[in-house]
Design an enzyme around this catalytic site. Structure first.
Site, short mmCIF file in Angstrom:
data_model
loop_
_atom_site.label_atom_id
_atom_site.label_comp_id
_atom_site.label_asym_id
_atom_site.label_seq_id
_atom_site.Cartn_x
_atom_site.Cartn_y
_atom_site.Cartn_z
N LEU A 64 0.87 -1.18 0.00
CA LEU A 64 0.00 0.00 0.00
C LEU A 64 0.90 1.22 0.00
O LEU A 64 1.98 1.19 0.59
CB LEU A 64 -0.87 0.04 1.27
CG LEU A 64 -2.04 -0.92 1.41
CD1 LEU A 64 -2.76 -0.64 2.73
CD2 LEU A 64 -3.02 -0.79 0.26
N ASP A 65 0.45 2.29 -0.63
CA ASP A 65 1.22 3.54 -0.62
C ASP A 65 1.43 4.00 0.82
O ASP A 65 0.57 3.78 1.69
CB ASP A 65 0.47 4.65 -1.38
CG ASP A 65 0.24 4.31 -2.83
OD1 ASP A 65 0.96 3.44 -3.36
OD2 ASP A 65 -0.65 4.91 -3.45
N ARG A 66 2.53 4.68 1.04
CA ARG A 66 2.89 5.12 2.40
C ARG A 66 1.80 5.95 3.09
O ARG A 66 1.53 5.76 4.28
CB ARG A 66 4.22 5.88 2.34
CG ARG A 66 4.80 6.15 3.69
CD ARG A 66 6.27 6.52 3.63
NE ARG A 66 6.81 6.52 4.98
CZ ARG A 66 8.10 6.48 5.28
NH1 ARG A 66 8.99 6.42 4.33
NH2 ARG A 66 8.50 6.48 6.53
N THR A 87 -1.36 5.80 2.71
CA THR A 87 -2.63 5.06 2.73
C THR A 87 -2.69 4.15 3.96
O THR A 87 -1.66 3.72 4.47
CB THR A 87 -2.73 4.21 1.45
OG1 THR A 87 -2.59 5.06 0.32
CG2 THR A 87 -4.05 3.49 1.33
N ARG A 116 -5.85 7.00 -6.73
CA ARG A 116 -5.50 8.41 -6.55
C ARG A 116 -5.53 9.15 -7.89
O ARG A 116 -6.09 10.24 -8.00
CB ARG A 116 -4.12 8.51 -5.91
CG ARG A 116 -4.07 7.87 -4.52
CD ARG A 116 -2.64 7.68 -4.01
NE ARG A 116 -1.99 8.95 -3.73
CZ ARG A 116 -0.74 9.04 -3.30
NH1 ARG A 116 -0.02 7.93 -3.10
NH2 ARG A 116 -0.20 10.22 -3.05
#
Length: 209
Positions: free
Chosen positions: A46-48, A50, A149
């Site tokens: 997962l993106d940082r 998120t 996003r």
């Protein structure tokens, strides 16, 4: 399964910050009193900024099977997002062609195919209207870099706190209001159907959702 917090990185990167994978390894070593190194396989990321569900594999066999499931889209991922602008429709399928920019680590969503772009598809619906925001539930059909996003930004609905994709101000914790809410898949060993749900972070807006 781990419910990732804002700012956690799933796997080590050039920042040198301690990744979640190391934290979970230490937890398993301590919990099961294991001597030596603990195996832990990173299945997805997962993106940082998120939050939400991250699944790790505790054996190499489970990792191999989970990797196959994720790459062949045999899993169902559901995200929640909070946006300020009301989407054009209360529910819709979005199809774009995403082109990644390695230099600034973003992806741009195009309505038509462009060189080196990848097709991205998701379905969203509005699940709650808040005072100043709209909460969306999103089901991914593809798993592209920064897909949710970039696609929401492309329809004029950047996610709350997401400066990179056009939101006007950051969140106090540096995160964004994008949460990996639910993940359904078959257990790699027992074949049991699993549905995992991660509670949202404790903040005023998520609590209202």
């Amino acid at each position: 399964m781990v419910n990732k917090r804002v700012g956690d990185i799933v796997q080590g990167d050039k920042t040198g910050d301690k990744p979640l994978s190391d934290v979970v390894k230490e937890y398993l070593k301590d919990k099961y009193n294991k001597p030596g190194d603990v195996f832990l396989g990173v299945v997805h990321r997962l993106d940082r900024p998120t939050t939400g569900i991250v699944v790790f594999a505790k054996t190499s066999k489970a990792l191999e099977r989970l990797n196959k499931m994720f790459s062949q889209r045999e899993t169902q991922k559901t995200y929640w997002a909070v946006v300020k602008n009301k989407p054009p429709k209360s529910q819709d399928i979005l199809i774009h062609f995403l082109k990644r920019n390695e230099k600034n680590n973003t992806s741009k969503a195009h309505t038509k195919e462009v060189p080196e772009s990848k097709k991205a598809s998701l379905e969203y619906k509005i699940i709650k209207e808040l005072n100043n925001y709209f909460a969306l539930e999103i089901n991914l059909h593809t798993g592209r870099h920064h897909q949710i996003r970039a696609q929401l930004s492309a329809i004029g609905c950047p996610i709350k706190g997401d400066l990179k994709y056009g939101f006007d101000r950051s969140n106090p914790d540096g995160g964004i209001h994008l949460h990996a809410r639910k993940l359904s898949f078959s257990h790699p060993v027992t074949k049991e159907n699993l549905t995992l749900i991660a509670p949202t972070p404790n903040d005023v807006i998520w609590n209202a959702v």
